[in-house]
Design a protein around this motif. Sequence first.
Motif, mmCIF file in Angstrom:
data_model
loop_
_atom_site.group_PDB
_atom_site.id
_atom_site.type_symbol
_atom_site.label_atom_id
_atom_site.label_comp_id
_atom_site.label_asym_id
_atom_site.label_seq_id
_atom_site.Cartn_x
_atom_site.Cartn_y
_atom_site.Cartn_z
ATOM 1 N N GLY A 81 -13.228 21.544 -14.323
ATOM 2 C CA GLY A 81 -13.196 20.272 -13.611
ATOM 3 C C GLY A 81 -11.796 19.859 -13.210
ATOM 4 N N SER A 82 -11.557 18.558 -13.153
ATOM 5 C CA SER A 82 -10.311 18.031 -12.602
ATOM 6 C C SER A 82 -9.096 18.389 -13.442
ATOM 7 N N TYR A 83 -9.275 18.577 -14.759
ATOM 8 C CA TYR A 83 -8.124 18.946 -15.586
ATOM 9 C C TYR A 83 -7.642 20.348 -15.252
ATOM 10 N N ARG A 84 -8.555 21.272 -15.096
ATOM 11 C CA ARG A 84 -8.146 22.626 -14.720
ATOM 12 C C ARG A 84 -7.566 22.650 -13.312
ATOM 13 N N ASN A 85 -8.179 21.892 -12.411
ATOM 14 C CA ASN A 85 -7.781 21.937 -11.003
ATOM 15 C C ASN A 85 -6.596 21.038 -10.678
ATOM 16 N N ASN A 86 -6.109 20.319 -11.684
ATOM 17 C CA ASN A 86 -4.948 19.438 -11.515
ATOM 18 C C ASN A 86 -5.194 18.375 -10.444
ATOM 19 N N THR A 87 -6.405 17.849 -10.424
ATOM 20 C CA THR A 87 -6.724 16.718 -9.544
ATOM 21 C C THR A 87 -7.128 15.505 -10.370
ATOM 22 N N ASN A 88 -6.834 15.554 -11.663
ATOM 23 C CA ASN A 88 -7.213 14.450 -12.541
ATOM 24 C C ASN A 88 -6.256 13.275 -12.380
ATOM 25 N N THR A 89 -6.765 12.111 -12.731
ATOM 26 C CA THR A 89 -5.990 10.873 -12.637
ATOM 27 C C THR A 89 -6.020 10.165 -13.983
ATOM 28 N N THR A 119 -0.854 23.022 2.344
ATOM 29 C CA THR A 119 -0.572 21.643 2.765
ATOM 30 C C THR A 119 0.680 21.079 2.096
ATOM 31 N N ASN A 120 1.532 21.964 1.598
ATOM 32 C CA ASN A 120 2.790 21.527 0.975
ATOM 33 C C ASN A 120 2.520 20.564 -0.183
ATOM 34 N N ARG A 121 1.536 20.912 -1.012
ATOM 35 C CA ARG A 121 1.141 20.161 -2.209
ATOM 36 C C ARG A 121 0.465 18.825 -1.900
ATOM 37 N N ARG A 122 0.114 18.594 -0.651
ATOM 38 C CA ARG A 122 -0.481 17.309 -0.304
ATOM 39 C C ARG A 122 -1.981 17.235 -0.638
ATOM 40 N N PHE A 123 -2.681 18.363 -0.625
ATOM 41 C CA PHE A 123 -4.127 18.333 -0.846
ATOM 42 C C PHE A 123 -4.468 17.647 -2.164
ATOM 43 N N LYS A 124 -3.899 18.088 -3.262
ATOM 44 C CA LYS A 124 -4.267 17.526 -4.563
ATOM 45 C C LYS A 124 -3.775 16.085 -4.701
ATOM 46 N N ARG A 125 -2.671 15.761 -4.051
ATOM 47 C CA ARG A 125 -2.205 14.373 -4.080
ATOM 48 C C ARG A 125 -3.178 13.459 -3.350
ATOM 49 N N LEU A 126 -3.704 13.933 -2.234
ATOM 50 C CA LEU A 126 -4.680 13.111 -1.499
ATOM 51 C C LEU A 126 -5.986 12.989 -2.279
ATOM 52 N N VAL A 127 -6.367 14.029 -3.004
ATOM 53 C CA VAL A 127 -7.561 13.921 -3.845
ATOM 54 C C VAL A 127 -7.362 12.823 -4.888
ATOM 55 N N ARG A 128 -6.201 12.805 -5.523
ATOM 56 C CA ARG A 128 -5.937 11.758 -6.519
ATOM 57 C C ARG A 128 -5.955 10.377 -5.873
ATOM 58 N N TRP A 137 0.813 -1.211 0.000
ATOM 59 C CA TRP A 137 0.000 0.000 0.000
ATOM 60 C C TRP A 137 0.849 1.265 0.000
ATOM 61 N N ASP A 138 2.005 1.257 0.636
ATOM 62 C CA ASP A 138 2.860 2.446 0.616
ATOM 63 C C ASP A 138 3.235 2.800 -0.819
ATOM 64 N N GLN A 139 3.631 1.821 -1.608
ATOM 65 C CA GLN A 139 4.007 2.079 -2.994
ATOM 66 C C GLN A 139 2.788 2.442 -3.825
ATOM 67 N N THR A 140 1.670 1.764 -3.579
ATOM 68 C CA THR A 140 0.449 2.058 -4.335
ATOM 69 C C THR A 140 0.002 3.501 -4.130
ATOM 70 N N LEU A 141 0.012 3.972 -2.900
ATOM 71 C CA LEU A 141 -0.424 5.338 -2.624
ATOM 72 C C LEU A 141 0.505 6.361 -3.263
ATOM 73 N N LYS A 142 1.796 6.067 -3.304
ATOM 74 C CA LYS A 142 2.743 6.968 -3.978
ATOM 75 C C LYS A 142 2.407 7.078 -5.466
ATOM 76 N N GLU A 143 2.088 5.947 -6.066
ATOM 77 C CA GLU A 143 1.729 5.959 -7.491
ATOM 78 C C GLU A 143 0.411 6.688 -7.716
ATOM 79 N N TRP A 144 -0.544 6.454 -6.851
ATOM 80 C CA TRP A 144 -1.848 7.103 -7.006
ATOM 81 C C TRP A 144 -1.771 8.615 -6.814
#
Length: 316
Positions: free
Chosen positions: A52-60, A195-204, A5-12
């Motif tokens: 949407g997510s493309y503009r907000n950079n939360t797309n996956t 949040t030191n760029r963590r917010f959008k990473r957690l959204v993804r 899961w540690d590696q999976t979350l990094k990729e996600w």
Amino acid sequence: MSRNWDQTLKEWAETIDATDEERGSRACEAIKKAIRSASNLKHKTIDVSVTGSYRNNTNTRTDSDIDVAVVLHDVAFHAFPADGSVTQKMLGIQGSDYSFDSFRNDVEAALRAEFGASSVAAGNKAFDVRASGARLDADVAVFLKHRRYTGRKTAVGEWEYFDGVELRPRNAPTLRIINWPDQHYKRGVAKNDATNRRFKRLVRIFKHLRADMAAQGDAGQKSAAGQVSSFVLECLVHNVPDTHFNQEDGGYMKDTKAVLSWLLRATQPGSESSSLTEVSGMQPLFHGPARRTPEQAYAFLKAAWPRVRGTEPLPR
């Protein structure tokens, strides 16, 4: 074999690659060209932009299409204070012969002329413009400007209002769907900075988690994953206090647990979920005109917890 899961979350947590970004940009440019080429639209003030997510950079990488907004500025919908402090008559706002339906019909004709009738499908809220090899599939939503008057006056004595956009679904023409894309974008950037760029990473991460549950989860997880949208997930994560991010360097498991724990408490039965807002801050996330409920969110979060945390008890 158990998942790392540690590696999976990094990729996600990572954003999509440059190729998908480029294909998204091509889709938006093609739609702009269609609007500019239409004789019925060329003299109107229209913005065409990625939203949407493309503009907000939360797309996956699981986001298979791009959201494009086509917004007419020459005509607007309005919302006035319930106390009558500001009215349409007071402001001298006149009706227009060019209606929302007329604009949507003209946009539909422009899209079909550019891409071919078989490549454009009309939905209740948006047009689906099918992809080509060089561009992504696009959901094209048509809006008028929306102005929400507050009942207050500005420093220069004018009535204060907030700018958004509004559409009316084909199958529910009296339903007002109001979005606040600029406010959403600005508050999302501010949260990401805080949040030191963590917010959008957690959204993804949460979006990938939902897709993973839908594809590989048990029956309960599949059902729960279908109850929440990508937009709702982004809003949920935005409501989490900044202190719940940056729980560890170089990994995301502690952040994921902290965010999940906070949201489970915030949406559980008996909680004050009415305080949760959309990312824009302009509308409640639940208990508003949109058919979204805290029960749906809680069902997703409760089903997601054991997928990530195994047999660890739910937070109380």
